[in-house]
Design a protein around this motif. Structure first.
Motif, PDB file in Angstrom:
ATOM      1  N   SER A   1      41.199  39.532  49.019  1.00  0.00           N
ATOM      2  CA  SER A   1      41.171  40.916  48.573  1.00  0.00           C
ATOM      3  C   SER A   1      39.778  41.339  48.132  1.00  0.00           C
ATOM      4  O   SER A   1      38.940  40.505  47.756  1.00  0.00           O
ATOM      5  CB  SER A   1      42.133  41.106  47.392  1.00  0.00           C
ATOM      6  OG  SER A   1      43.386  40.547  47.652  1.00  0.00           O
ATOM      7  N   LEU A   2      39.557  42.642  48.147  1.00  0.00           N
ATOM      8  CA  LEU A   2      38.337  43.173  47.567  1.00  0.00           C
ATOM      9  C   LEU A   2      38.399  43.015  46.045  1.00  0.00           C
ATOM     10  O   LEU A   2      39.452  43.229  45.435  1.00  0.00           O
ATOM     11  CB  LEU A   2      38.172  44.651  47.920  1.00  0.00           C
ATOM     12  CG  LEU A   2      37.355  44.964  49.188  1.00  0.00           C
ATOM     13  CD1 LEU A   2      38.076  44.457  50.424  1.00  0.00           C
ATOM     14  CD2 LEU A   2      37.103  46.464  49.291  1.00  0.00           C
ATOM     15  N   ASP A   3      37.266  42.649  45.460  1.00  0.00           N
ATOM     16  CA  ASP A   3      37.220  42.551  44.007  1.00  0.00           C
ATOM     17  C   ASP A   3      36.666  43.851  43.426  1.00  0.00           C
ATOM     18  O   ASP A   3      36.304  44.781  44.152  1.00  0.00           O
ATOM     19  CB  ASP A   3      36.413  41.329  43.550  1.00  0.00           C
ATOM     20  CG  ASP A   3      34.968  41.347  44.050  1.00  0.00           C
ATOM     21  OD1 ASP A   3      34.405  42.443  44.280  1.00  0.00           O
ATOM     22  OD2 ASP A   3      34.389  40.250  44.219  1.00  0.00           O
ATOM     23  N   ARG A   4      36.597  43.904  42.112  1.00  0.00           N
ATOM     24  CA  ARG A   4      36.186  45.132  41.448  1.00  0.00           C
ATOM     25  C   ARG A   4      34.771  45.551  41.870  1.00  0.00           C
ATOM     26  O   ARG A   4      34.505  46.740  42.109  1.00  0.00           O
ATOM     27  CB  ARG A   4      36.251  44.926  39.931  1.00  0.00           C
ATOM     28  CG  ARG A   4      35.718  46.092  39.116  1.00  0.00           C
ATOM     29  CD  ARG A   4      36.612  47.324  39.176  1.00  0.00           C
ATOM     30  NE  ARG A   4      35.953  48.489  38.636  1.00  0.00           N
ATOM     31  CZ  ARG A   4      35.756  48.710  37.327  1.00  0.00           C
ATOM     32  NH1 ARG A   4      36.214  47.827  36.446  1.00  0.00           N
ATOM     33  NH2 ARG A   4      35.148  49.787  36.908  1.00  0.00           N
ATOM     34  N   ALA A   5      33.857  44.582  41.961  1.00  0.00           N
ATOM     35  CA  ALA A   5      32.479  44.911  42.334  1.00  0.00           C
ATOM     36  C   ALA A   5      32.412  45.494  43.739  1.00  0.00           C
ATOM     37  O   ALA A   5      31.659  46.444  44.004  1.00  0.00           O
ATOM     38  CB  ALA A   5      31.603  43.665  42.225  1.00  0.00           C
TER      39      ALA A   5
END
Length: 249
Positions: free
Chosen positions: A105-109
Motif C-alpha cells: 500500500s501507499l504510505d502517508r508520505a
C-alpha cells in the motif's frame, strides 16, 4: 467501489444488496478485457465500471494504486513515480486502497507526495483488521482527500459488505469521477457477527492468495498479461519498468 470478481452470482448479490455501481478491478488482467467484462455485466439496474489496481514497484515492495476511467492501458511492475505520471497524463481518477496495509500500500508520505494526483483514500476495508481500519481512517483524515470504502471483494459473500454513497446518480465512469471529486461521499458498512466473520474470511483469503495464487501467476508464468514487457504495451514503459526484484529495466 472495488471488487475483484465478476460473474452472474456477483451481479445478483450486488443487486440484492442495493448496490447500483461496481468498480471492477481484477489483478493481472489487461484493461481491454476488464472493459469488455464490465460492459457484459452492466444493465439498467447495475453499472459496472472498469478499473485497474496497478502494482507499482517490485513484487516484494509493491504499492497498489486503483485507477478509474483510464483512456489507455497501464501495466504492473513500473515505478510508482512512472505510474503516477502516466495516471496524471491520462487525467484518470486515482484512488488509494488500503493505505499502509502490510507491504502492498501507499504510505502517508507517498500519499502526501502525490496528493495533487490522488482523488480519494480508502478509510475502511473488510480485509483489514480493526486496527488497520482505525489507522486508515486517520490517514484519510490527515490526507485531506475524499474518503471512500469498498467491499474489496475477492469472495462472493463480501459483495455489499461495505459501500460508498453519493449525492447524485452514477451511470458511467465519468459520473463516478465527478462524484468522487465533488459528490460528498459517505461511507457505509454492515455490522454484527456475520459481518465480522465475512471480514475475517477475506483476511484469511489474503494469506492463501499471496502464498500460492499470486506466486503462481507472477513468478512461474514469466509474462503475465500486465507485465510491462508484454508486446501489448509496445515498449512504452521500458524506461520505468522494474523486474520483480526491484531492478530498473
Amino acid at each position: 467501489m472495488h471488487v475483484k470478481i465478476l460473474d452472474e452470482s456477483v451481479v445478483e448479490r450486488a443487486k440484492s444488496r442495493g448496490i447500483d455501481v461496481l468498480v471492477y478491478a481484477p489483478h493481472f488482467t489487461r484493461l481491454p478485457t476488464i472493459q469488455q467484462r464490465a460492459e457484459q455485466f452492466s444493465d439498467d439496474e447495475l453499472t459496472v465500471v472498469p478499473a485497474r489496481e496497478i502494482f507499482a514497484g517490485p513484487w516484494h515492495d509493491r504499492r497498489h494504486v486503483l485507477a478509474v476511467d483510464l483512456s489507455q492501458p497501464i501495466p504492473d511492475f513500473i515505478t510508482l513515480e512512472g505510474a503516477m505520471q502516466e495516471l496524471d497524463r491520462q487525467q484518470a481518477t486515482v484512488l488509494v486502497p488500503h493505505p499502509e496495509f502490510l507491504t502492498v500500500s501507499l504510505d502517508r508520505a507517498q500519499i502526501d507526495r502525490y496528493s495533487d494526483v490522488i482523488d480519494g483514500v480508502e478509510a475502511y476495508n473488510p480485509k483489514h483488521l480493526s486496527w488497520h481500519n482505525r489507522r486508515a481512517s486517520e490517514i484519510t483524515r490527515k490526507s485531506d482527500r475524499p474518503a471512500f470504502t469498498s467491499s474489496y471483494a475477492h469472495l462472493l459473500t463480501t459483495v455489499g459488505e461495505a459501500w460508498t454513497t453519493f449525492d447524485r446518480p452514477i451511470n458511467a465512469p465519468e459520473d463516478l469521477t465527478a462524484a468522487l471529486r465533488s459528490g460528498n461521499p459517505q461511507l457505509r458498512h454492515r455490522t454484527g457477527a456475520t459481518h465480522r466473520v465475512r471480514c475475517l474470511a477475506e483476511f484469511a483469503h489474503l494469506g492463501w492468495e499471496n502464498t500460492w495464487e499470486k506466486f503462481d501467476r507472477v513468478v512461474r508464468s514469466g509474462m503475465e498479461p500486465t507485465h510491462p514487457g508484454h508486446v501489448a504495451y509496445g515498449g512504452r514503459f521500458d524506461d520505468v519498468r522494474v523486474d520483480r526484484h526491484g531492478v530498473l529495466g
